[in-house]
Write an enzyme that holds these catalytic residues in place. Structure first.
Site, PDB file in Angstrom:
ATOM      1  N   PRO A 127      -7.164   5.985  -0.671  1.00 46.74           N
ATOM      2  CA  PRO A 127      -7.256   5.390  -2.004  1.00 46.74           C
ATOM      3  C   PRO A 127      -6.500   6.234  -3.031  1.00 46.74           C
ATOM      4  CG  PRO A 127      -9.434   5.776  -1.027  1.00 46.74           C
ATOM      5  CD  PRO A 127      -8.436   6.518  -0.211  1.00 46.74           C
ATOM      6  N   GLU A 128      -5.434   5.661  -3.552  1.00 46.12           N
ATOM      7  CA  GLU A 128      -4.668   6.303  -4.614  1.00 46.12           C
ATOM      8  C   GLU A 128      -4.885   5.495  -5.888  1.00 46.12           C
ATOM      9  OE1 GLU A 128      -0.646   7.126  -3.227  1.00 46.12           O
ATOM     10  OE2 GLU A 128      -1.333   7.182  -1.160  1.00 46.12           O
TER      11      GLU A 128
END
Length: 275
Positions: free
Chosen positions: A2-3
Site C-alpha cells: 500500500p502506497e
DNA sequence: AAGAAGTCCTGGGCGC
DNA sequence: TGCGCCCAGGACTTCT
C-alpha cells in the site's frame, strides 16, 4: 504494497462509513501491531471515542477522534483494513478489530505483521508523529518544483532509495518510484545531485502523473492489497515497468530489466532510462 | 550528517 | 512427494 494511491483510496472509502461513528470496543488478536501506547492505555483512549474525520499523510491513514487524539494506521506490506459485520468469519491474519456503534467492525488483516497502529496526541508533544520528518505531499501544492530541485541538488544518494525514503517526497513506494522514473526517462541509479533542470522537471511531473492515475484506478493489486470491501484495484493493468521483467518497453520495445538497487527490486527500460 | 546495511515477518515458490 | 531454503519489501535501527 500500500502506497499513496492505495491509502488514499482507503481513506476516501472509509470517510463516509466512519464519520460520526463511535468506537465501542477493541480486540487485538496480535497485540504487537499496536506500537504505542501500551495496550491498556490504547484501549482506554480509543473506546468510547467518536470519529470526526479520516485523513492521510504519506502512507499513514489518520482517524481523528473527538478527544483530539489521532488513531494512526500504517498497513506495512500486506495489511488490509476491512469493513466487516460481526457475523463475517475472521480473516486468516486478523490483528486488530475496532467495534463500531452501528454493528460494523473495522478489521486490520496483515499477514507479515509489518503493519503498525498508534494512538498519539495531535500536538506531537507526547511522541513525534511518524511523519514528522516527511517531505511534501506530492499531490498538494506544497510539492513545489523549485524546492524539489533544491533538495535533489544537495544529495548524492541514488535516486531510487532517496525517493523511497519519504523525506524528499511522502507516499512513494517501490511500485510508483519505478513507474515515475520510467515516465521521466531517468535511470534509478542516477545520483540525485546529477540531475539537470529538465530532468528534475520531468521527474516532478511524472510523480504527480503516475500517482494521480493510480488514485483514479483505485490503486494496484498484486496479491494482498484490497480495498475495505476486499476488492482489487485496477492500476496493475496500467503499470509500464513494475513486475513486467522481460516484457517489451511500451515506448521502445526493449525488454524491461529487473535489478536490485538499494536492496529493492527495481524495474526499468535499459534503453529509455540510460545511466 | 548522510548514506548504507541490517532487521523484522510469513507464505509461496523453488531446488533437490 | 516432501523438506527446507530463499525471497519479497516499508521503515526503523545501527553502523560507518
Amino acid at each position: 504494497m500500500p502506497e499513496l494511491p492505495e491509502v488514499e483510496t482507503m481513506v476516501r472509502d472509509l470517510t463516509p462509513r466512519l464519520d460520526g461513528r463511535q468506537i465501542i470496543g477493541v480486540d487485538a488478536p496480535f497485540v504487537g501491531i499496536i506500537r504505542y501506547p501500551e495496550y491498556e492505555e490504547f484501549r482506554r483512549r480509543v473506546v468510547g471515542q467518536s470519529i470526526v474525520a479520516v485523513t492521510r499523510r504519506g502512507k499513514y491513514a489518520i482517524i481523528h477522534l473527538a478527544s483530539g487524539d489521532l488513531l494512526i494506521v500504517h498497513r506495512g506490506m500486506t495489511g488490509s483494513l476491512l469493513d466487516r459485520s460481526a457475523q463475517d468469519p475472521p480473516e486468516r491474519h486478523l490483528r486488530l478489530v475496532l467495534h463500531l456503534d452501528n454493528g460494523r467492525q473495522l478489521r486490520l488483516d496483515d499477514q507479515r505483521k509489518f503493519g503498525k497502529v498508534y494512538v498519539l496526541s495531535s500536538s506531537g508533544e507526547e511522541r513525534a508523529l511518524p511523519w514528522a520528518t516527511f517531505g511534501p505531499e506530492p499531490l498538494d501544492d506544497s510539492f513545489d518544483l523549485a524546492t524539489f530541485a533544491e533538495t535533489l541538488s544537495r544529495r548524492t544518494a541514488l535516486l531510487k532509495p532517496l525517493l523511497l525514503s519519504q523525506r524528499v517526497v511522502a507516499g512513494l513506494g517501490n511500485i510508483y518510484v519505478d513507474e515515475a522514473l520510467f515516465l521521466a526517462r531517468i535511470h534509478p541509479e542516477r545520483r540525485a545531485g546529477t540531475l539537470v533542470a529538465d530532468e528534475v522537471r520531468q521527474l516532478h511531473a511524472a510523480i504527480r502523473t503516475v500517482l494521480t492515475a493510480a488514485v483514479r484506478g483505485r490503486g494496484t493489486t498484486f496479491d494482498s492489497y484490497m480495498d475495505i470491501e476486499g476488492r482489487s484495484g485496477s492500476y496493475q493493468q496500467r503499470l509500464r515497468v513494475f513486475n513486467r521483467t522481460g516484457e517489451p518497453c511500451p515506448r521502445c520495445g526493449t525488454p524491461i530489466v529487473k535489478t536490485v538497487v538499494g536492496g529493492r527490486g527495481t524495474h526499468y527500460c535499459p534503453s529509455c532510462q540510460e545511466s
